[in-house]
Design an enzyme around this catalytic site. Sequence first.
Site, short mmCIF file in Angstrom:
data_model
loop_
_atom_site.label_atom_id
_atom_site.label_comp_id
_atom_site.label_asym_id
_atom_site.label_seq_id
_atom_site.Cartn_x
_atom_site.Cartn_y
_atom_site.Cartn_z
N GLY A 291 30.17 -33.62 -11.65
CA GLY A 291 31.19 -32.71 -12.17
C GLY A 291 32.60 -33.26 -12.15
N PRO A 334 27.44 -38.28 -10.55
CA PRO A 334 28.41 -38.24 -11.65
C PRO A 334 27.77 -38.65 -12.99
CG PRO A 334 28.72 -40.22 -10.33
CD PRO A 334 27.63 -39.43 -9.67
N ARG A 336 29.58 -37.53 -16.60
CA ARG A 336 30.76 -37.63 -17.45
C ARG A 336 31.78 -38.66 -16.94
NH1 ARG A 336 32.61 -32.92 -19.93
NH2 ARG A 336 31.24 -31.87 -18.48
N ARG A 395 30.69 -30.02 -28.64
CA ARG A 395 31.39 -29.45 -27.48
C ARG A 395 32.55 -28.53 -27.85
NH1 ARG A 395 33.80 -32.08 -23.99
NH2 ARG A 395 33.37 -30.65 -22.29
N CYS A 426 28.76 -26.77 -42.73
CA CYS A 426 28.97 -25.45 -43.33
C CYS A 426 29.23 -24.41 -42.26
CB CYS A 426 27.77 -25.07 -44.18
SG CYS A 426 27.40 -26.30 -45.42
N GLU A 427 30.26 -24.62 -41.49
CA GLU A 427 30.68 -23.70 -40.43
C GLU A 427 32.18 -23.83 -40.32
OE1 GLU A 427 29.19 -21.80 -37.97
OE2 GLU A 427 27.13 -22.21 -38.62
N TYR A 456 27.86 -36.11 -23.30
CA TYR A 456 27.53 -34.82 -23.91
C TYR A 456 27.94 -34.71 -25.38
CZ TYR A 456 27.05 -33.96 -18.95
OH TYR A 456 26.70 -34.06 -17.63
C1 PLP Z 1 25.07 -32.06 -15.39
C2 PLP Z 1 24.76 -32.36 -13.99
C3 PLP Z 1 25.39 -33.42 -13.35
C4 PLP Z 1 26.46 -34.26 -14.00
O1 PLP Z 1 27.58 -33.53 -14.32
P1 PLP Z 1 28.90 -34.31 -14.83
O2 PLP Z 1 29.87 -33.24 -15.12
O3 PLP Z 1 28.48 -35.05 -16.06
O4 PLP Z 1 29.31 -35.23 -13.75
C5 PLP Z 1 25.02 -33.70 -12.06
N1 PLP Z 1 24.07 -32.96 -11.43
C6 PLP Z 1 23.45 -31.92 -12.02
C7 PLP Z 1 22.43 -31.17 -11.29
C8 PLP Z 1 23.77 -31.58 -13.31
O5 PLP Z 1 23.18 -30.54 -13.88
#
Ligand code: PLP
Length: 499
Positions: A291, A334, A336, A395, A426-427, A456
């Site tokens: 995250g 990690p 992202r 996204r 078409c949106e 993503y």
């Molecule tokens: C999506 C996810 C991640 C990675 O999240 P990022 O925001 O890409 O770092 C890690 N663990 C779990 C369980 C997830 O669902």
Amino acid sequence: MTTNPSTTAGEASPLAPEWLAVPADLNALHEPMWASGVARNDAGELTLDGLAVSELQRQFGTPLFVMSENDFRARARAFSDAFNNAFADICGGVDVYYAGKSFLCTAVVRWVEEEGLRLDTASGGELAVAARAGIPGSDVALHGNNKSDGEIHRALDMKLGRIVVDSIAELERVARIAGNRGETAKVMLRLTPGVHAHTHEFIATAHEDQKFGLSMAGDSTEQAGLSAAEEAVAAASGHPSIELLGLHCHIGSQIFEPDGFALAAEKLLDFLAAMQSKYSIVLPELDLGGGYGIAYTPVDTPRPAAEIAQAMAAVVRTKCAELGISAPRISIEPGRAIVGSTTFTLYEVGTLKTVRVDAPGADGSKSGNSGETGKNVTYPRRYVSVDGGMSDNPRPVLYDADYSAILASRASAAAPQLSRVVGKHCESGDIVVRDVYLPEDVAAGDLLAVPGTGAYCWALSSNYNYLARPGVVAVRDGSVRLIVRGETEEDLLNRDMGV
Ligand SMILES: *Cc1c(COP(=O)(O)O)cnc(C)c1O
């Protein structure tokens, strides 16, 4: 009567969101948003490791995901080094699992392995990629709130290092399947600590109202005072076919501040200590999820991995000392933060259109912010259409995600113009970049680059409107190769049974 002031150079458009400043130099690259190795050459063209975007377009077409392999490897190493250093004296180090769902192909799995990381997967299909890449199963984890029996069998076939169990029902299924095979499944339990990332802040609640994980709230089972998490720990320890490795949590995505991770870690350590004293169950591992945020726009300010790692290590150290327990082995996931900024999407500009829009707050019957009555004050917004859109980056539609864009095929001295980069679907919600200042001489045939599309985007891409999904190229030290080819018309048609 209508007055139509044009936005002059350097002046913010009233249509722009407050956070969006007019860049002093439209050609400049805001460094945190870009992969290392991205620059402009003497002709003003965007390059990666010296390869010009026009050359990439000539070879591979557009849209195209352009990824820096060196940058991916560097970010993977940076996370691994930062967390291993910060936690070295607490638990010997940290296992870093790259969250494959953010972007997965066999080349990336090999980079992950070569850089000493492990791999997180969330489906049988992702396991198939891992198997094809040849990573040892012991370095792979499987997630998911609704794993099929087939996926559980596959995890056991591959001898996965961990299956992250999401519910009591699933725990029982894993125990039964592994038991029938005469095997032992290595299991982590995903708990919901009531800490959740909410925009750039986090919120803490007693209950988690979401589909993932086992609740830690004391009233989450029929038995008074017993949480689903506790029930699962007790049940797991009663199954000879389950080896309970530890606890897991993932509090959300695109988080900048370490506080949320720290609070979740404290809650899980409290729980871990409670299981130890109540049932004498020692849980040797704790996964704190992923995250970690990245810069999508100039106002995003992600913290360096080392800063987050140190803040989290300090909390784990203090909390374990306070509880009088030895620290579990820590892991993180990690996605992202490793792949997001390694990649930009290259698009070709097509149709351009400028509309005039009332200033926010003006309702047409009154004046805008001109102070003169009887006049509608409108402002220009330029729609810049590109040759992809929500099919290669959903996204913005899914999460209102903000991105940025830059004119890539040349430098320009033209004045900034508030623009909206849109796709060809078409949106009307098919937006790539909601608000960005681009040079007013942007024209059909120009190339635009949108940074931060490594995570993503390709992973969530679709064939809406029968668009072929773009390919992904990896650039390393000035040479380029396709790691995922773009789809062809044949690909688009070959599942149509024609009957
Ligand atoms: C999506 C996810 C991640 C990675 O999240 P990022 O925001 O890409 O770092 C890690 N663990 C779990 C369980 C997830 O669902």
